[in-house]
Each structure stands twice: as structure tokens, then as C-alpha cells.
Write a protein that holds these residues in place. Structure first.
Motif: not given
Lengths: 764, 764
Positions: A405, A408, A599, A603, A692-693, A696, A729, A732-733, A736-737
Motif C-alpha cells: 500500500i 502504491g 472503489c 471491491m 490501486l493499479n 496491485g 491486489g 485493486f488492479k 476498482s482501479g
């Protein structure tokens, strides 16, 4: 109409012709053994079943939105073309998704077969089918733009209609006495709204696809890999087909729809900004209004030619190494970028563009490359950040998560600084404070420039998931290990080029959104001019008139109409889009919150859909005899069905919120609130998406780094901790991202389309 | 000077007298057995050693900043009082930290001893020492304000000085010909800057304390609890004293400094906004300028009286249950809030305040309560969100993390919506668009109202960590189990009241920051008026004059000076703090990024400091014979030393960035860029802070929920997963989240103090 315009439809058709050509040439390759064909068939059916369901749900949403837009058009607070434009935008985006997915699912087994002969053969098939996707997206996108532009120019806004007005079915399509200058503003702002159809389609594709792919992935991994201990893509895993379908619906269809929307959005927003350039700015720059409107379309059209050239430039010798292949790809994308710059310099030289705008495009392209390189640095296991996460994995999952995190969050600084410099730089280069409107036009053009070679950059992006699927096919068809190694090499190659592609995607999304917000203000000015005819105590809304007993509001309406004749800058300053308007500040807060809540919803959605998948895979292992020793056949279709149903159910709420919130903010907090919402969503959403990208991506590669034998390698405690990181991740990637990208744009598009309603309500 | 002003110093001294009284009455209680005294002594020494180091580092930073401020004052781009004001703000904040910590460390063993007799006795000691902290903070805060106000009014801005000017040591303290109206603006903007001293001190306290406490906590937990399997607060754990010290330096000193700063910041910002109220607004409201300036101080002063009353209201019968105690506390805090509202209604009735401002305060208080309740809902194990995380823990650490982050992100919606409604509501209530400046003044007053009873709310906050330490003392001194149970009950009681306290802390931080940003614009206007004397081709900076050969800039200077006479709203609109100024938008992006990067840095810092602690604890277990069977004594001091050193080293970089970035943005992107930075930092930082605090709190309580026996209870796989969540949450909720609060305010304070420099640079 300027004769140069005809280059636009010609090039868009050219893109579609070449897409057809590449599709045919890809289809000529054999699909391999019966087992390979069978597996490809499963994936294809799963993907199509998904799309069918997706389009059904999206269709219902579109129908409801269509009715609302028609109602608004009938009430006179909506341009009557908007409902139709909205539909065509959604239709062409959906068509691209359908054709792209069809191509990708036809290509996977063919890629596997190619890879069984040589790396180069595999690349050729995968890359050519990626090119189909790329060319379809730019072809249909530009075709839609060209058709509307021609139609509005030649059929609707004829000299006769402009003089006498044009009414049909009680709707007021052209006001009597429309001037030439007004015409272009009307046309471009109308066209802008077809972006909302594309945006809506894109959001559903990204969110639905993202949920699908991660639910299938988590289900396959958690039960198959971790609990049952069978390898990735093993045919004994019931979720394995769903997992492969997921790559298609998430990475191919989702990304295609995302970029389709950015592509159209950037061109349309820039055209709208061009139409609104004040006379003074045009005089200084030596440009003409019509040229300023079609220039972004022209650049996109020329970009198509160079994209096709670039695609042909990607070729290597038969015995090519991976490094050769990468260089071949870079030559293709880099070459077409250089060519488009040369062409634009030519346009600036003959006066179709200013040199300042040319400078803006150079800055935009540079920004895209820098963001791409920064993504690569923070997420590749060749550099410290990802290696550091792998190191932290030795101390357990908690430190892995914290470090990921932190990486990121930290990684946001380069993309943000780059975008800030990109915005200020392209603004300054093309106009600056002395020619404000020209400066904003330049920001839009920076996005257009970045996306002008989308035909080839999307091809280098889209072949990754095809190679991934080809690997799955090789594994399930139990082909020799070397085939799988070659498809893995192609997949990795795709990951490297995808880093740059991601930089362009997110960078262009930010610039496009910025241009769209500016275009929103144009739309608001237009509506103020149209609606408010105050002074007699009435506020007129189309053919209806509401008595308005709040005197100051009427005055405000008069002031607004006067201001609508001023420049955007004066207008927004006077109309209080300043920080000290609490409605604007409140909007900023709300925009920031929207990014976080959206997000959270996506998630949670992945969690629920994955939970259903985990239960199903466990059930199959328990109830179907002989799955694990290979004598029983898993019910692949059941898993596909569950992922599909989960994705459809879960994508609705977050998507609807993205549509409803801007309208609600407009209704309660007016124009200032909406602009705040969009700016807050853009800045927070961009930063959060990068975080997030990259987190992840870094977790993913930290795991792979350990699997290469570092810190104890596979099976060590560090590896287990890194798997936790990778699992966190994933949404995340991949969900959501990337969805945030579209959230930002869709909220802006909705605001643009609903500008008439917001303005009307703010005057009541 | 208005005679009512004298209420302010009287009440501030009253607060200090009662603080002294409560301290004495707390010290009368016996400290218990020799072992208890010994342990308390260890913690006290550790805490003081930490503070000593902390103040040494902070002292050096202050010295450097002092030199810079003196240089700027000498160059004439800084008010010459600022360097001194900066020092007093920092000094009093540090003094509060020192005295509060001294009290807390004296109180812990006494609380343990009290708890060994009854729950009520334990509460009394802990709460009274919490009250010392609360009253010290408000007492010194208001005293500093009162002293400066008196000094500037009666010594500096005398009628003679105002007529003829006042120069000393070559510095221009009072310009000749200063009017009465200008005087109040000068005085309040000067005083505002002492907030920067308090802010700087607070940031170091929060960041340093946050790193210290989590490094010690993680070290104690990971090696002691997990690896060696000994319980919390076990005397065999070398890090256990450091862990107890951490509660003091993080929760007592850190929070105290944080709220000291919000308290002073909100009063000073509101006073500055009051001084700048235009004549028209005053006329409509029936207020006078001087009254508008001292009104926030008066409300704070009256709040002190009611806080003291409230503290005395907290008493129950000897056999009180926990529920009785909670009700007693709520009676105290609620009662003093109601009383302050009644008093303010009285002030509105006699015309010292408007009813609109009274409404703003009611709205502010309501917002604080709602945010507190929302925090409680999302983080307490009595409600679904936290229970859901515990449920997800059954599937392993990855789903625990994803669900916790999703809960944290989702939980932002209530606080954000509340703050938005609070800002718009208090703006609308006190002035609205028709009386813009009055509206902004009302926003500031909402923050003042929320913090007016800080004396008692901080007492209910600060007694939690004291009870926590008392528990540690009981454990280490091996007192009977029931004593530990009672201190745990007090600790939990503290957690419940702390949820509301947190709501007030973060809500008031947002409102204060908003008021500060508005005050920043006032400061900028003032500097434009002072500096730019253009027209002769020169831009004058104090006694220096730079030749300015850029003609348009000179014109801009003239325009700016004219505008500086206009209202804030017109000024900021005309000075382009609109969204379409790319510098403003760039600032927004940068502010959003600052929040993320700052979090990344503090998280990384905790990781590194904790790593050093883990190594040290492992070393002691390895090298010191007989630790685990209780025959060897761990080197507690060594762990305290390591945590201290780690915190000092790690706090520097993030803190310096918070100071340097606003200055750099001001230098390169001007006023618009700075306002963007502050707005972006405020909106993104607020949302991110809520997310981090709530995710961390929810993970913590999800773990406790499982430990109560749910989902397999202690030792189950779900419990292990929840421990991972808790460990990730620690830096979220105790380091990065709370530090963001201060980042937002410090960046604004730095901008306010550096306004002169920014304005000068923007005119060059």
C-alpha cells in the motif's frame, strides 16, 4: 463543409477494412488439435454467453435512460438529438466489444498453434488479432463521429433550417435565426453527448468484466491452486474456463470499451472547445472556427493511417528472441507516434493548427511515456519498490500488505506531477493566460494527440490477454512444456508494452476529463442562453413557462444570460466556480468521496461474487466423482454461469450511482456543485486509481519475483505472504482501479448531457 | 479595547488554576506497591527521554525556521512579529505536551491503585488527570491568544504608533497612517501565524509519536506475543515498557498537540475573518468589527467555564457499573455542550452575535456528533461492518484485508456528506450568498463552537490511554485479575467516548482548514495591498525595490491592489481561483497526491522503525539468559531508546515535506496553485484520513470480536487472519490517519505565513 473533413470518414472506413483484412488473415491459421479446438470453443461460448447477458442488462438500463432523455427533450431541457446520439454511442461501443471478443476468442487456439511452431508465429497471430481490436475501436469511433458531423451539418443545419427553424414531432431541433457560429457550437455540443452512451457502456463493461474476471480468478486460485494443489489452468479445475473467459471480458472487452470512450471523448470535447474559441483567439492564432472543430478529427484520421503502417512495421525474423520481439513492437508504436508528430508539424506549418497546439501534443505524448515508465518502475520486479515488497514478505502477510500500500501511495507522485506539468504545459504552450480558451483547447488536443495512434497501442495492449488465453489452451490441451513457455514469453511481452499502454490510458483519461469539464461549462453557457428569458417574472423552459416569484433569481437569470455571451473564464469566475463558493467546495468533497465509495462497492462486489464461485468449485470437487484424477469432467459452464450472474448483479449498483450522483448534485448544488464534484472526482480518482493499479501490479510481480527463487522461492513462508498480497491486489488492479478511469469520465459525461436540466433547476 | 475582552484571559487562567487543582488532587492518591511504583517510574523515564529527544530535534527545526522567518521579515515580505509569534505557538504547544505527559505518567499507577479498590475510584483518578490535559490545552491556548491580542492592541498599535508608524531595528512594525479598521486586520492576521508554530509542533508530535507507538507495539506483538507466545504487557517482554511509553507519546501528547492546534487555529482564523467583514455585512448583522473579532475568543472562554462545570458533573455512586460511568461521562460532555449553546443564544439575544452564526454553531455541533456516531457504527463490533470483516477472516488474511479496506472506503460517505452539509449549512445560516463574508465567518464559528468545550471532550479522550497504561501496570505488577478487568473496562469506556471525540477532532479540523483557507485569501489581499506599488516600473518589496521589466505584470499588480480593496469573493474570482485556471487545477492534483505520498512515507517509516525493534527484541531473547522464565531482566531502556531514535529519524522527512511543498507550490504556481493545493489536500486528505482511521478501527475490533469467541475464537485460523488485519490497521489508524489531520492544517498555516513571499514572487 470544409473538404478536408472527408478524410475523416475515409480513414475510419480504412481502419475497418484493415481490421477485416487482419481478421481474415488471422482466421487462415489452423486452430490445432481437436482438444485445442474444443477448449477454445468452451471459452468462446462462455465469453459470448457473458456478453449476451451483459448486453441484456445494459440494454434495459439504456432503455430507461433513453426514456428519461426523451422526456427531458420533450420538456425542452434536452437537445432532441441527444437520445439518439446516446444510443449510437452505446451501440458502436457494444459492437466493438462484441467483435473484439469474437476475434480474441478465435485467436487464442490459433496463437497456441502458432507458438507451437515458433515464438514469432505466435506473436504474429496474437498481435494481428490485437490489431483487429485496435482498428475496430478507432474505426467505429471515428465513423460515428463522421456520420454525426455530416448529418448535422448537411441534413439538419441547412441554411433553410437555420433561417426558419426546424421542428418535428413538436420538438425544436433548430431554432430560427441560428448563425454560422452558433451552428458549430450546437453541432459539437450535441455530438459530445454521444460520449455518454459510450461511457455508460464502458462503465458496465469495465465494472462487470472486472468483477467477472476476479471472481473467476479468485475462485480458481483459492480452491484449485491452494486447497486442491493443482497448477494454474489445469483442466481438472472447474473454474479454469471461467478464468480464461474472464481474461477476455475484463482485459479485451473492458479495456476496449474504456479506450473507445476516451478516444471519442477527447476528440468530441476538443471539437466542442474549438467551436467555442472566441474570435480574438482565432485571430491571433490564424485559425478558423471550422478548422478548429475538424482538426482533432483530422489528427485522429491521420493517426489511423500511421497506426496501420505501424502494425505492418511489426515483423521480425523467424528465429526472433523475446528482445527482438519487444524491439519490433516498440518500433511499431514509436514509429507511428513519430510519424503523427511529423504530420501534425506539417499541419501547423500550413496553418491548419497553431505551433502552440503542436507543442501541447508533444507535451501530451511525453507525459504518456513518462507515466508509462513510472508504472514500469514501480511495478516491475527489476526495480527496488517491488523487490522491497518481496523482502517484506519474509516477515509475513501484514508487512507485505503495508509495504504494498505504501508503494502504491508513494508511486502516485510521478504520474500526478507529470499530469500537472502536462496540463499546465499544454495550456501554456497553446494559449496561456493571454489566450485562455486556446490554452484549454490545447489541453484537449494533448489528449487527442496521445490517443491518435490508439489503433496500434491498443493492439499491443490487447494481444497480452490473447497470449494469456493461448497459454491456458496449451495447458489444458496438455501440449509440450515449450509451447507454454513461448505463450508465457508472449504474455510477459504483453505486460511490458501494457505498462506504457496503461500510462497512455490513464493520462489521456485525465486530460480528456479536464477537456470535458471545460466543455461542460460551454454546455452550461449554451443552456443559460437558451432557457432563461427572464424579466417578465417567468422562466421559460422550452415551451413551458414557470412563474418565478423569487426576484433575485430572475435577476440572476438575466445576469447569467449576459454572462453566457462572455468567455468561459469570465463566465465561470462570475458564476462562482471559485473555491470560496461552499457549493463548489462541497462538490470537491463529494467527488473525492465518490472515488472511495465507488472503489469500496466494486471491491465488495468482487468479494461476494468470488465467494459464490469458491462455494461452487468446492461443491464440484465434493460432488463430482473423479475430478481430481482426471476421470470425471468438471461442469465448466456452471462456473461460467455463476461468474456471469454475479458480475451482472453486482455491476448495477456502482454503475447507477455513477449516473445518479452527478444529476442529484446538479439538482441540489447547481453548476458550481457539479464542477466541484467533477474536479474532486478527477483529482482524487486519478490519484487513487494510480495507487490501486500500482500496488496491485507490484504485489503481483513481487509474488512472481519470489517464485523465481528469491527469498525461499515457491512454497516458502515469504511466498505464502506474497500470495496474500497478490490476492488483495487483484481487485485493486483489475476491478476498482481501471473502473475509476471510467467513473471520472462518465460522471463528466452525465453532467454534460444533463446540463440543461441542471441549469433549468438552478433558475427555478 | 472592548472590556468584554478581559473575560478571555481570566477564563484561560481559570483553566490553568483548575488544571493545577486537579493535578494536585490526583497526586494525593497513593501509587500502590513498590513494584507498581517501579514500573510507573520506567514508563515515566521512557516518556520523558522521548520528549527530551523530540524537543531537541524540533528545537533545531524551529531554529532554522526562525532564521528563515527573520530573514523574510528583514526583506519585508514577512510581518516582523511572525517569528516571535511562531515561537510562542510552538512553545506553548510543547509545554502542554510536556505537562500532559507528566500528568499521564504520574496517573497510571494511581489509576491502577484506584481500580484495585473500585471501578469508580479508577475512573476518578484517570478522568481527573485527563481533565488536567484538557484544561492545560485550552488554558495555554487561550492565554497565548489573549496575551498577543492585548500586546498588539495596547503596546504596538497605540494611537501614536498608528499615526506616525513604529520602527525598530530597521523593521517596519506599524505603518504610519494605519486606520482603526486596518489595525484589527493587521492584529488578527499576525496572530493567525502563531498557529504555524503550534502546527509544526503538532505534526512532529503526531508523526513522531505515531511512529514510536506503532514501532513499539508491532515489536512487542510480533516477537513477544506471536513468536514467544507470552501475553500482552508481560514483564518478560523487553518491548513492553516501550509499548506503554508509546501510548503516552502517541495518544496523550500527539492528540493534545493536534487539538491544541485546531483549537487555536479555529479561534484565530475566525477572528481574522471577523476583522475582514465588510461594512455592509456588519450593518445588516448589527455586529461591530471589534466584537466580531473577540466573539470567537469569548465563546472559547465561556466554554472553559462550562468545561470545568462539566468535569465536576462527572461523578457516580461508588458501586457504579460501566453503563453508569458512560452515562456520567455523557452527562458531563453533553451538559457542557448544551450550556455553551444556551450561552451563545444569550450572546445572540443581546446582539454580540447574529442568530445566523448561532445556527452555524448548532450545525457544527450536530455535524461533530453525527461523524462520531458514524465512526462508532463502522468500527464497533456491535454492528455489521466490523462483524462482516470478522466473518471474512474465516477465508484467510487476503479477504480480511480487502473487506477492511472496502469498509474503510465505504465509511467515508457519512462523514463527507455531513461535512459538506455542515459547511453549506453553516454558510447559509450565517450569511449565504447575499452576505458572503458573513457566511464564511459562520463556517469558522462552527469549528469554534465544536471545540469550545474541548476542555472536557479532551478529558474524556485522554483518560483512555491512561487507563490503558494502568492496565499495563497491573499486568506487569502481577496484580489480581479483577484489577486488570477493571482497567480494561475503563479502557473500553475510553474507546467509546473517543469515537465521538474523533468525530469532533476530524470535523473541526476540516472546518478549521476551510476557515484558514479563507483567511489565507485575506492575508494575500493584505500583502497585495502592502507590496505592490507599481506604475513606476518598480515592484517594491519592503524597503527594497526590484526593477520590473514585464509590463503586463505591473498592470496585474495594479489590478491586484485595486482588487485587494474588494471583497474576498470578488478578489478570488477575479484573481482566478476558478477551476479553469490550470494552476488551480494543478494545485488540486498536487494536494490530492500530497495526502497519499505523506501516508506512504509515514507507513514506510513505521515499517522501518518496527523492523529495528523486532531485531532488538529477538536479540534480547537470544542473548539475555533467563528472560522467558523470569530470572533474567530484559533491557527495557534499550527498546525505549530504539523506538525513540527510530521515531526521531523517520519523522523528519514527511514533516519537512509538509512545510516545503506549500512554499514551493507558491513559488512556482502562485496563489491559485496554493489554494488548489490546500483544497485538494483538504478534500482528499479528509476522505483518506476517515478511510484509514475507520479501516484500522474496524480491523482492531474485528480481531477483538473473534477473541470473544466468535468464528472459532482465539487461536483459530480466522483469528490469525484477523491479527494480520489488525497489524495492517495499526499504522493506518495510529500513524498515517491522524497525521493527515495535521498535514491539512499545517500546509494551510505555512501558506498563510508565507503569503507575503508568495505574493512577492508572483509579482516579480
Amino acid at each position: 463543409m470544409n473538404a478536408l473533413f472527408w478524410i475523416v470518414p475515409v480513414c475510419s472506413v480504412l481502419a475497418l477494412v484493415f481490421a477485416w483484412f487482419f481478421f481474415k488473415s488471422m482466421m487462415k491459421n489452423p486452430e490445432g488439435t481437436p482438444r485445442m479446438i474444443e477448449i477454445a470453443q468452451y471459452v468462446r461460448e462462455g465469453a459470448m454467453a457473458y456478453l449476451y447477458r451483459q448486453y441484456k442488462v445494459v440494454g434495459i438500463v439504456f432503455l430507461i435512460l433513453l426514456l428519461i432523455l426523451l422526456l427531458l427533450a420533450y420538456l425542452g431541457v434536452q437537445n432532441p438529438f441527444v437520445p439518439i446520439a446516446f444510443l449510437t454511442g452505446g451501440f458502436f461501443s457494444g459492437l466493438c466489444g462484441f467483435l473484439g471478443m469474437k476475434t480474441a476468442t478465435y485467436a487464442s487456439a490459433r496463437t497456441t498453434h502458432g507458438a507451437s511452431q515458433s515464438l514469432n508465429k505466435g506473436l504474429k497471430v496474437a498481435f494481428r488479432s490485437g490489431a483487429v481490436m485496435g482498428l475496430i475501436v478507432v474505426g467505429f469511433g471515428l465513423l460515428d463521429i463522421a456520420l454525426w458531423y455530416w448529418f448535422l451539418n448537411s441534413v439538419v443545419f441547412t441554411p433553410e433550417h437555420m433561417a426558419n427553424g426546424f421542428h418535428l414531432l413538436g420538438l425544436n431541433f433548430v431554432h430560427a435565426g441560428t448563425t454560422e457560429a452558433q451552428k458549430l457550437v450546437e453541432i459539437t455540443t450535441t455530438m459530445l453527448t454521444f460520449g455518454m452512451g459510450a461511457s455508460t457502456q464502458a462503465l458496465f463493461a469495465r465494472v462487470g468484466g472486472g468483477i467477472y474476471t476476479k471472481a473467476a480468478d479468485v475462485g480458481a486460485d483459492l480452491v484449485g491452486k491452494v486447497e486442491a494443489g493443482i497448477p494454474e489452468d489445469d483442466p481438472r479445475n472447474p473454474a479454469t474456463i471461467a478464468d480464461n473467459v474472464g481474461d477476455n471480458v475484463g482485459d479485451v472487452a473492458g479495456m476496449g470499451a474504456d479506450l473507445y470512450e476516451s478516444y471519442c471523448g477527447s476528440i468530441l470535447a476538443t471539437a466542442a472547445l474549438g467551436a467555442a474559441l472566441p474570435a480574438a483567439a482565432l485571430k491571433v492564432s490564424g485559425m478558423q472556427t471550422e478548422m478548429a472543430v475538424i482538426a482533432p478529427m483530422l489528427v485522429a484520421a491521420i493517426g489511423i493511417i500511421f497506426s496501420i503502417l505501424g502494425i505492418f512495421m511489426v515483423r521480425t525474423k523467424e528465429s526472433a528472441t523475446q528482445k527482438n520481439l519487444l524491439n519490433a513492437l516498440l518500433l511499431g508504436t514509436g514509429g507511428s507516434s513519430v510519424l503523427i508528430l511529423i504530420a501534425m508539424a506539417g499541419m501547423a506549418y500550413v496553418g491548419w493548427l497553431t505551433w502552440g497546439v503542436f507543442g501541447a501534443v508533444v507535451i501530451g505524448l511525453a507525459a504518456g511515456v513518462i507515466i508509462g515508465q513510472a508504472t514500469e518502475y514501480f511495478t516491475s520486479d527489476e526495480y527496488k519498490p517491488t523487490q522491497g515488497i518481496a523482502g517484506q514478505a519474509q516477515q509475513g502477510p501484514a508487512t507485505t500488505i503495508i509495504d504494498g500500500i505504501a508503494v502504491g501511495m508513494y508511486s502516485t507522485w510521478i504520474p500526478v506531477v507529470t499530469i500537472v506539468l502536462g496540463i499546465i504545459g499544454s495550456f501554456w504552450s497553446s494559449g496561456g493566460f493571454d489566450h485562455f480558451a486556446m490554452g484549454v483547447y490545447g489541453i484537449g488536443f494533448a489528449a487527442v494527440g496521445m490517443l491518435s495512434t490508439l489503433g496500434i497501442t491498443l493492439a499491443t495492449d490487447a494481444f497480452g490477454p490473447i497470449a494469456d488465453n493461448a497459454g491456458g489452451n496449451a495447458e489444458m490441451a496438455e501440449l509440450p512444456k515449450e509451447v507454454r513457455e513461448r505463450t508465457d514469453a508472449l504474455d510477459m511481452l504483453g505486460n511490458t508494452t501494457a505498462a506504457t499502454g496503461k500510462g497512455f490510458a490513464i493520462g489521456s483519461a485525465a486530460l480528456t476529463a479536464m477537456a470535458l469539464i471545460a466543455a461542460y461549462m460551454e454546455e452550461v453557457r449554451l443552456w443559460f442562453g437558451k432557457i432563461a428569458k427572464a424579466g417578465d417574472g417567468f422562466v421559460r423552459v422550452g415551451d413551458f413557462a414557470f412563474y418565478n416569484d423569487v426576484a433575485p433569481r430572475v435577476e440572476e437569470g438575466v445576469k447569467a444570460v449576459q454572462l453566457s455571451l462572455a468567455s468561459v473564464k469570465d463566465f465561470s469566475a462570475a458564476y462562482d466556480i471559485t473555491l470560496f463558493n461552499p457549493l463548489f467546495l462541497g462538490g470537491l468533497f463529494a467527488g473525492s468521496m465518490m472515488a472511495f465509495v465507488f472503489c469500496a462497492m466494486t471491491m465488495k462486489a468482487v468479494g461476494r461474487a468470488a465467494g459464490a464461485m469458491v462455494d461452487e468449485v468446492r461443491r464440484q470437487f465434493r460432488e463430482i466423482k473423479g475430478i481430481l484424477d482426471g476421470t470425471g469432467t468438471p461442469e465448466y459452464a456452471k462456473c461460467v454461469e455463476i461468474s456471469t450472474r454475479g458480475a451482472q448483479r453486482e455491476m448495477l449498483l456502482p454503475s447507477l450511482i455513477a449516473i445518479i450522483v452527478p444529476v442529484a448534485v446538479g439538482a441540489f448544488m447547481g453548476v458550481a456543485g457539479v464542477v466541484g464534484l467533477l474536479a474532486g472526482g478527477l483529482t482524487s480518482g486519478f490519484t487513487l486509481a494510480v495507487m490501486l493499479n500500482n500496488a496491485g501490479g507490484a504485489w503481483d510481480n513481487a509474488k512472481k519475483y519470489i517464485e523465481k527463487g528469491n527469498y525461499g522461492g515457491k512454497g516458502s513462508d515469504a511466498h505464502k505472504a506474497s500470495v496474500v498480497g497478490d490476492t488483495v491486489g487483484d481487485p485493486f488492479k483489475d476491478t476498482s482501479g481501471p473502473s475509476l478511469n471510467i467513473l471520472i469520465k462518465l460522471m463528466t459525461m452525465v453532467s454534460v448531457v444533463m446540463a440543461g436540466l441542471t441549469v433549468t433547476l438552478s433558475l427555478m
